[in-house]
Design an enzyme around this catalytic site. Sequence first.
Site, short mmCIF file in Angstrom:
data_model
loop_
_atom_site.label_atom_id
_atom_site.label_comp_id
_atom_site.label_asym_id
_atom_site.label_seq_id
_atom_site.Cartn_x
_atom_site.Cartn_y
_atom_site.Cartn_z
N ASP A 220 0.83 -1.20 0.00
CA ASP A 220 0.00 0.00 0.00
C ASP A 220 0.87 1.25 0.00
OD1 ASP A 220 -1.98 1.82 0.12
OD2 ASP A 220 -2.81 1.18 2.04
N ASP A 428 -1.99 4.97 -5.85
CA ASP A 428 -2.32 4.26 -4.61
C ASP A 428 -2.52 2.78 -4.89
OD1 ASP A 428 -3.07 3.50 -2.09
OD2 ASP A 428 -5.06 4.41 -2.19
#
Length: 580
Positions: A220, A428
């Site tokens: 992430d 992201d």
Amino acid sequence: MEPDRHDQQQQRVHGVVVITLPPSDDPSQGKTISAFTLTDHDYPLEIPPEDPSFHQPDPLHQNPQFRLWFSDLSMSSPRLVLSLLGISLIAIALYGSVFSNSVQMFRVSDERNRDDDNSRRETTSFVFPVYHKLRAREFHERVLAEDLGVENGILVESMDLELVNPVKVNSVLSTTAGSVDSSSTTIFPVGGNVYPDGLYYTRILVGKPEDGHYYHLDIDTGSDLTWIQCDAPCTSCAKGANQLYKPKNHNLVGSSEPLCVEFQRNQMTGHFESSQQCDYEIEYADHSYSMGVLTKDKFHLKLHNGSLAESDIVFGCGYDQQGVLLNTLLKTDGILGLSRAKISLPSQLGSRGIISNVVGHCLASDLDGEGYIFMGSDLVPSHGMTWVPMLHHSRLEVYQMQVTKMSYGNAMLTLDGENGRVGKALFDTGSSYTYFPNQAYTQLVTSLQEVSGSDLTRDDSDETLPICWRAKTNFPISSLSDVKKFFRPITLQIWSKWLIISRKLLIQPEDYLIISNKGNVCLGILDGSSVHDGSTIIIGDISMRGHLIVYDNVKRRIGWMKSDCVRPREFDHNVPFFQG
């Protein structure tokens, strides 16, 4: 949060990591895990060095008469020569401003300066191979069997089998910052897919050699903290891919330690102040959360030369997880935080001089492909990358850039910035899908009405994603190549200091469409009204597949290029890449 500062500790490194991107019961939500960072320094676009292998004969040397004429002209009319040169330069400038160079998304562009090689030679890099999520179980059983050994069909974690030449590398990585061997880069397997699982993950080995365990972690780039489900004891934990991590009291991080103070300040929570241990609570964009305590342990990192290293890393021991996050944790054990925050894994390694604070990932575009993630600058391609400056944010440590225009085909889409003309886009890996601000999303959906009436028609019965189309023949669609001709590319024009050189990120139809289990084609761009700040374009996994993305936190720039994601271009082909 803010970019790291360098610790003065001397550390070592070893290991393996597994990275996943967020899945969920409802794929239409897409998993968005967020905690961000940015920068406002622009960097001049770099000019690729001239290719010595490409040489065209000089016309002045081909024709003696022409050469003589030019010599006479220059001797007799220097003003005329200078005038011609001036007119040529003006013509070139006008051409560049009118016919701006359109750089396709994750495709060709400028190169890294040769000076990079000299300026970052003292650092190490870490690489993490990546595998698709559909193959998670196959990967888990086959790779661990090969890598760790199997007894009677039962996987046995044997760290001894991983220790290839550890002495040489450990001695290098345990030296003072700035003296690390630049030939090292770390390797970890990464698996996952956008659909149907919705996440990519890597695995990492945590603990001492005699009692360490592997954990599968969601990769992430939007999260600061790395955390693993733990038995502290656990209040609310999913079953997970592996056993719960068991923290040791003497490894707990105190509330007065610098990383704790920094992390809690950026959390903006006050109810932990009286505690002697460093507690944390993180809420994600989907309103799920993880609560726990900070601890430290050895992370083992596999280097690209086949050796291992290890370092004490601060991470979260998560003993209470709630919300959609629990669905993700059925296949993983936690989150690998890769943002620019000081608490993130690359920032901790960078602050000790173990690596240059550069993160790169390559997510394979086909289900049978493999990919990787790396930390460090050694595997950044020396040419072919498109580079744009990172935006700075006073509070968030995200990988973000400024967008000046956005369009679907020839139709302009409104940006939610100043006068609707300036917006932000962030990368992201914690988001399965790409998100547009509401107004741009609405305009896109309107433009896509032209798709219906061709060979496709809307199918509202398919709930895979909000918008899906089926073939009018009622035959299932088997490949995006069969339908991408009905869709147009989406173009994001990126802000650049050099106005005559245009940087455009081109998202092709295969970068925003998926094929559902019903054999329909579905739109992988969602309404981002409630994601992040609601006005930012979120570039999720679906739009990053089949491309190498690099976040250079040293030069504060973001780069991309097309790639098959099989192995890094700069990887030593004499050293076996991770087998899987």
